[in-house]
Design a protein around this motif. Structure first.
Motif, PDB file in Angstrom:
ATOM      1  N   THR A  34       5.808 -13.797 -28.624  1.00  0.00           N
ATOM      2  CA  THR A  34       6.806 -12.798 -29.012  1.00  0.00           C
ATOM      3  C   THR A  34       6.253 -11.382 -28.971  1.00  0.00           C
ATOM      4  O   THR A  34       6.857 -10.458 -29.503  1.00  0.00           O
ATOM      5  N   LYS A  35       5.112 -11.208 -28.293  1.00  0.00           N
ATOM      6  CA  LYS A  35       4.494  -9.871 -28.267  1.00  0.00           C
ATOM      7  C   LYS A  35       5.355  -8.827 -27.573  1.00  0.00           C
ATOM      8  O   LYS A  35       5.159  -7.642 -27.770  1.00  0.00           O
ATOM      9  N   TYR A  36       6.291  -9.265 -26.734  1.00  0.00           N
ATOM     10  CA  TYR A  36       7.127  -8.324 -25.990  1.00  0.00           C
ATOM     11  C   TYR A  36       8.340  -7.849 -26.783  1.00  0.00           C
ATOM     12  O   TYR A  36       9.033  -6.958 -26.343  1.00  0.00           O
ATOM     13  N   VAL A  37       8.640  -8.501 -27.900  1.00  0.00           N
ATOM     14  CA  VAL A  37       9.954  -8.275 -28.527  1.00  0.00           C
ATOM     15  C   VAL A  37       9.850  -7.934 -30.018  1.00  0.00           C
ATOM     16  O   VAL A  37       8.811  -8.135 -30.642  1.00  0.00           O
ATOM     17  N   PHE A  76      -2.417 -17.006 -33.502  1.00  0.00           N
ATOM     18  CA  PHE A  76      -3.020 -15.784 -32.991  1.00  0.00           C
ATOM     19  C   PHE A  76      -3.663 -16.098 -31.649  1.00  0.00           C
ATOM     20  O   PHE A  76      -4.618 -16.875 -31.573  1.00  0.00           O
ATOM     21  N   ILE A  77      -3.138 -15.498 -30.559  1.00  0.00           N
ATOM     22  CA  ILE A  77      -3.566 -15.899 -29.216  1.00  0.00           C
ATOM     23  C   ILE A  77      -4.385 -14.832 -28.498  1.00  0.00           C
ATOM     24  O   ILE A  77      -4.863 -15.053 -27.398  1.00  0.00           O
ATOM     25  N   GLY A  78      -4.531 -13.655 -29.108  1.00  0.00           N
ATOM     26  CA  GLY A  78      -5.239 -12.563 -28.428  1.00  0.00           C
ATOM     27  C   GLY A  78      -6.711 -12.510 -28.787  1.00  0.00           C
ATOM     28  O   GLY A  78      -7.201 -13.302 -29.602  1.00  0.00           O
ATOM     29  N   GLY A 201      -1.430 -22.733 -20.056  1.00  0.00           N
ATOM     30  CA  GLY A 201      -0.157 -22.604 -19.344  1.00  0.00           C
ATOM     31  C   GLY A 201       0.676 -21.485 -19.942  1.00  0.00           C
ATOM     32  O   GLY A 201       0.870 -21.436 -21.145  1.00  0.00           O
ATOM     33  N   MET A 202       1.113 -20.573 -19.057  1.00  0.00           N
ATOM     34  CA  MET A 202       1.981 -19.470 -19.440  1.00  0.00           C
ATOM     35  C   MET A 202       3.219 -19.509 -18.529  1.00  0.00           C
ATOM     36  O   MET A 202       3.413 -20.477 -17.810  1.00  0.00           O
ATOM     37  N   SER A 203       4.039 -18.464 -18.565  1.00  0.00           N
ATOM     38  CA  SER A 203       5.304 -18.507 -17.813  1.00  0.00           C
ATOM     39  C   SER A 203       5.127 -18.946 -16.361  1.00  0.00           C
ATOM     40  O   SER A 203       5.915 -19.731 -15.840  1.00  0.00           O
ATOM     41  N   ASN A 204       4.080 -18.428 -15.710  1.00  0.00           N
ATOM     42  CA  ASN A 204       3.915 -18.685 -14.272  1.00  0.00           C
ATOM     43  C   ASN A 204       3.362 -20.057 -13.936  1.00  0.00           C
ATOM     44  O   ASN A 204       3.472 -20.507 -12.805  1.00  0.00           O
ATOM     45  N   ILE A 217       1.827 -24.983 -24.729  1.00  0.00           N
ATOM     46  CA  ILE A 217       1.985 -23.973 -23.689  1.00  0.00           C
ATOM     47  C   ILE A 217       2.423 -22.675 -24.380  1.00  0.00           C
ATOM     48  O   ILE A 217       3.077 -22.710 -25.425  1.00  0.00           O
ATOM     49  N   ARG A 218       2.034 -21.536 -23.806  1.00  0.00           N
ATOM     50  CA  ARG A 218       2.313 -20.235 -24.429  1.00  0.00           C
ATOM     51  C   ARG A 218       3.230 -19.446 -23.503  1.00  0.00           C
ATOM     52  O   ARG A 218       2.805 -18.973 -22.460  1.00  0.00           O
ATOM     53  N   VAL A 219       4.499 -19.335 -23.883  1.00  0.00           N
ATOM     54  CA  VAL A 219       5.487 -18.780 -22.961  1.00  0.00           C
ATOM     55  C   VAL A 219       6.142 -17.523 -23.528  1.00  0.00           C
ATOM     56  O   VAL A 219       6.756 -17.573 -24.597  1.00  0.00           O
ATOM     57  N   GLY A 220       6.006 -16.424 -22.803  1.00  0.00           N
ATOM     58  CA  GLY A 220       6.608 -15.157 -23.226  1.00  0.00           C
ATOM     59  C   GLY A 220       7.622 -14.642 -22.235  1.00  0.00           C
ATOM     60  O   GLY A 220       8.837 -14.746 -22.439  1.00  0.00           O
ATOM     61  N   THR A 221       7.124 -14.132 -21.124  1.00  0.00           N
ATOM     62  CA  THR A 221       7.967 -13.464 -20.127  1.00  0.00           C
ATOM     63  C   THR A 221       9.225 -14.255 -19.766  1.00  0.00           C
ATOM     64  O   THR A 221      10.332 -13.719 -19.749  1.00  0.00           O
ATOM     65  N   LEU A 222       9.067 -15.500 -19.516  1.00  0.00           N
ATOM     66  CA  LEU A 222      10.183 -16.320 -19.051  1.00  0.00           C
ATOM     67  C   LEU A 222      11.260 -16.493 -20.139  1.00  0.00           C
ATOM     68  O   LEU A 222      12.427 -16.695 -19.845  1.00  0.00           O
TER      69      LEU A 222
HETATM   70  C1  LIG Z   1       1.012 -12.737 -23.248  1.00  0.00           C
HETATM   71  C2  LIG Z   1       0.291 -13.999 -23.353  1.00  0.00           C
HETATM   72  C3  LIG Z   1       0.919 -15.209 -22.998  1.00  0.00           C
HETATM   73  C4  LIG Z   1       2.327 -15.276 -22.457  1.00  0.00           C
HETATM   74  O1  LIG Z   1       2.321 -14.984 -21.103  1.00  0.00           O
HETATM   75  P1  LIG Z   1       3.672 -14.946 -20.228  1.00  0.00           P
HETATM   76  O2  LIG Z   1       3.191 -14.866 -18.848  1.00  0.00           O
HETATM   77  O3  LIG Z   1       4.396 -13.729 -20.682  1.00  0.00           O
HETATM   78  O4  LIG Z   1       4.409 -16.172 -20.523  1.00  0.00           O
HETATM   79  C5  LIG Z   1       0.196 -16.381 -23.141  1.00  0.00           C
HETATM   80  N1  LIG Z   1      -1.077 -16.375 -23.604  1.00  0.00           N
HETATM   81  C6  LIG Z   1      -1.702 -15.241 -23.952  1.00  0.00           C
HETATM   82  C7  LIG Z   1      -3.098 -15.315 -24.461  1.00  0.00           C
HETATM   83  C8  LIG Z   1      -1.052 -14.019 -23.835  1.00  0.00           C
HETATM   84  O5  LIG Z   1      -1.688 -12.879 -24.170  1.00  0.00           O
END
Ligand SMILES: *Cc1c(COP(=O)(O)O)cnc(C)c1O
Length: 225
Positions: A34-37, A76-78, A201-204, A217-222
């Motif tokens: 949810t970092k984008y919103v 916390f993913i960063g 795994g992320m959006s792509n 899986i960690r999904v933001g953009t999509l």
């Molecule tokens: C932003 C982020 C994501 C999400 O990535 P999207 O491509 O936007 O889905 C997943 N993992 C980490 C560590 C991120 O910083």
């Protein structure tokens, strides 16, 4: 696209990847990144039944946490600076970015002060890109052994970020390697328990990650585009 449409697309892709790899969609946990919103939008996404929220910046995350903490499990993913540990330790149930001894020691310090256990993922720089955080592959086993001596730290599994490239076979090899590293840690019984989780795994690329064994899986953009 509406949030609802995006969620449908994500769920369909998860189902397809699960079918291909003989897995069950229930076994894949989606972290809504949810970092984008803003808070309002997160509130909306939680109404769709998401249980897991991921943030990568402490400052932004704390405001959102304050507003919505009882509605989700916080990840916390960063990259985590040691000096910020005290702000996140009793709020985020999972830290996905344990990658160095100094951070380990600070997590341990703060955890013992508050008498709690911290659930962590060890972040591995599988691709070896210089710009990426994470412990180097060849240092992982010795790092894991050190982590295992800290009773305040519970390691759930491993985490990685694949390179952002078109070549799907390279992406796949990164996820596969993370799984093999986890299996090796388990075989060598470095922890007195098995590491079950793989945060990858992320959006792509989450389809490929699922085929290779991702459990988170960690999904933001999509989700939010
Ligand atoms: C932003 C982020 C994501 C999400 O990535 P999207 O491509 O936007 O889905 C997943 N993992 C980490 C560590 C991120 O910083």
């Amino acid at each position: 696209m509406s949030l609802e449409d995006n969620i449908k697309i994500i769920k369909t892709r998860i189902e397809v990847a699960c079918k291909k790899s003989n897995r069950k969609p229930e076994d894949i946990k989606i972290i809504a990144v949810t970092k984008y919103v803003d808070i309002e939008k997160i509130d909306e996404v939680l109404d769709f039944g998401f249980d897991h929220v991921g943030e990568n910046k402490v400052q932004d995350a704390l405001l959102k946490y304050q507003a919505l903490h009882d509605r989700a499990t916080w990840h916390f993913i960063g990259q985590l600076q040691s000096k910020k540990v005290k702000s996140v330790i009793d709020k985020f149930e999972y830290i996905h970015s344990l990658d160095r001894i100094s951070l380990l020691k600070e997590l341990d310090n703060r955890a013992r002060q508050k008498n709690l256990k911290v659930n962590c993922f060890i972040q591995v720089n599988v691709s070896g890109e210089e710009t990426k955080a994470g412990i180097a592959k060849d240092e992982l086993l010795s790092f894991a052994k050190i982590v295992s001596e800290y009773n305040s730290i519970r390691v759930e599994g491993l985490m990685t970020i694949a390179p952002n490239i078109q070549d799907k076979e390279i992406v796949r090899s990164v996820f596969k390697e993370l799984r093999e590293l986890r299996d090796q840690i388990n075989r060598e019984k470095i922890f007195p328990y098995q590491l079950k989780e793989l945060s990858m795994g992320m959006s792509n690329d989450f389809d490929i990650a699922i085929e290779e064994g991702a459990t988170y899986i960690r999904v933001g953009t999509l989700l939010f585009k």
